[in-house]
Motif scaffolding. Structure first.
Motif, PDB file in Angstrom:
ATOM      1  N   VAL A  82       0.855  -1.183   0.000  1.00  0.00           N
ATOM      2  CA  VAL A  82       0.000   0.000   0.000  1.00  0.00           C
ATOM      3  C   VAL A  82       0.890   1.232   0.000  1.00  0.00           C
ATOM      4  N   ALA A 200      -2.950  -0.561  -3.568  1.00  0.00           N
ATOM      5  CA  ALA A 200      -3.842   0.455  -3.011  1.00  0.00           C
ATOM      6  C   ALA A 200      -2.977   1.607  -2.504  1.00  0.00           C
ATOM      7  N   ASN A 202      -3.177   5.064   0.377  1.00  0.00           N
ATOM      8  CA  ASN A 202      -3.794   6.004   1.316  1.00  0.00           C
ATOM      9  C   ASN A 202      -3.205   7.380   1.030  1.00  0.00           C
ATOM     10  N   LYS A 209      -8.903  10.261  -0.764  1.00  0.00           N
ATOM     11  CA  LYS A 209      -8.316   9.690   0.451  1.00  0.00           C
ATOM     12  C   LYS A 209      -7.883   8.239   0.268  1.00  0.00           C
ATOM     13  N   TRP A 210      -8.454   7.560  -0.720  1.00  0.00           N
ATOM     14  CA  TRP A 210      -8.186   6.129  -0.881  1.00  0.00           C
ATOM     15  C   TRP A 210      -8.225   5.780  -2.361  1.00  0.00           C
ATOM     16  N   GLY A 212      -8.021   2.269  -4.630  1.00  0.00           N
ATOM     17  CA  GLY A 212      -7.939   0.815  -4.665  1.00  0.00           C
ATOM     18  C   GLY A 212      -7.830   0.334  -6.099  1.00  0.00           C
ATOM     19  N   GLN A 230     -11.883   6.938  -3.540  1.00  0.00           N
ATOM     20  CA  GLN A 230     -12.866   7.502  -2.615  1.00  0.00           C
ATOM     21  C   GLN A 230     -12.379   8.859  -2.130  1.00  0.00           C
ATOM     22  N   ARG A 295     -15.474   1.994   6.617  1.00  0.00           N
ATOM     23  CA  ARG A 295     -15.174   1.356   5.347  1.00  0.00           C
ATOM     24  C   ARG A 295     -15.154  -0.166   5.454  1.00  0.00           C
TER      25      ARG A 295
END
Length: 298
Positions: A82, A200, A202, A209-210, A212, A230, A295
């Motif tokens: 991530v 993914a 962050n 914010k996210w 994936g 998102q 989430r």
């Protein structure tokens, strides 16, 4: 045998439906085109997007036991790197990541649990009332009579449940304490395989914010890239009522959403982009009655 109506065919709805169907005549009503609720999958061939809950984290023995017989069939582990991005600080780092997802789509688990249930989709319950026989009468948004029931259970989001049961729920009930935050979801399809090492990201100090990479999940098509982004709730709230047609341009590494540019440090690959889809979903929070309603779901 008792006759029971269940409103909503998300994870909670189909789980309750399966339990009760062993001892009652259960009828379920879902306003969407398919089942899944906040574990729904959006189809835009050849792309698919998990635009609700992106994954689960198993934190309890009960949930682990629940998923165990489903592993390898409709549930799989999703693991990888991530990326952690902070535009304000100009930093970039990587951490390891492991969770669980539905396979081949997030709604696969709900579809599995819904096997054998009597579910009517694209049917929104508009009105509920009690008749002289003390039965519950349900009416659809198209004024269709949906039948008489001994019991009605709502697994729909709190605002919808309140609208249906407003005259029947005490004003001090926990459902009135449930608040919701909106979240824009940007879905992008790229006609080439994903060529980054991370699955993914962050993102901090950015409207997104996210991120994936759904195409890296087990059972997905590896020949294309499906990205779900998102946006943070605060930014979404400020732009919620603007025309979604304002989304015009995707220029390789720059996404222009609602007039706000979101620079992603050149981390996204270049390539031919499919048209953007934008949806709104609601992020429920209720510290009094409901836990784990962000989430990740248990």
């Amino acid at each position: 045998m008792k006759k029971i109506a269940i409103i909503g065919a998300g994870l909670w709805g189909v789980t309750v439906g399966q339990k009760l169907s062993q001892k009652a005549d259960v009828h379920m009503f879902e306003k969407g085109r398919g089942i899944g609720g906040r574990m729904s999958t959006r189809y835009a061939p050849p792309f698919t997007f998990d635009h609700g809950a992106p994954y689960w984290q198993v934190k309890s023995k009960e949930f682990k036991k629940f998923l165990a017989p489903l592993m390898g069939s409709v549930v799989s582990e999703w693991k990888g790197d991530v990326l952690i991005l902070d535009k304000k600080l100009g930093t970039q780092s990587t951490s390891t990541f492991s969770c669980f997802v539905g396979a081949p789509h997030m709604n696969s688990l709900c579809k599995h649990l819904a096997w054998g249930l009597n579910i009517e989709t694209q049917c929104e319950v508009k009105h509920i009332y009690s008749n002289h026989e003390k039965k519950w009468c349900l009416v659809s948004s198209h004024d269709k009579d949906l039948g008489l029931y001994d019991m009605v259970i709502s697994t729909a989001p709190a605002p919808q449940t309140i609208r249906l049961f407003e005259d029947l729920i005490p004003k001090n009930h926990g459902v009135y304490q449930t608040t919701f935050e909106s979240c824009f979801v940007l879905m992008v399809g790229i006609n080439q395989p994903w060529n980054k090492h991370w699955i993914a990201a962050n993102v901090h100090h950015n409207p997104i914010k996210w991120i994936g990479i759904d195409s890296t999940k087990p059972g997905r098509n590896p020949d294309i890239s499906a990205l779900v982004m998102q946006c943070e709730s605060k930014w979404t709230k400020a732009n919620l009522n603007r025309d979604i047609n304002d989304i015009q341009e995707i220029d390789k590494n720059t996404y222009e959403l609602q007039g706000t540019k979101m620079w992603l440090n050149g981390i996204l690959p270049t390539g031919e982009y499919e048209p953007v889809l934008l949806v709104r979903y609601r992020d429920g929070r209720n510290d009094f009655k409901i836990k784990n309603c962000e989430r990740y779901y248990e």
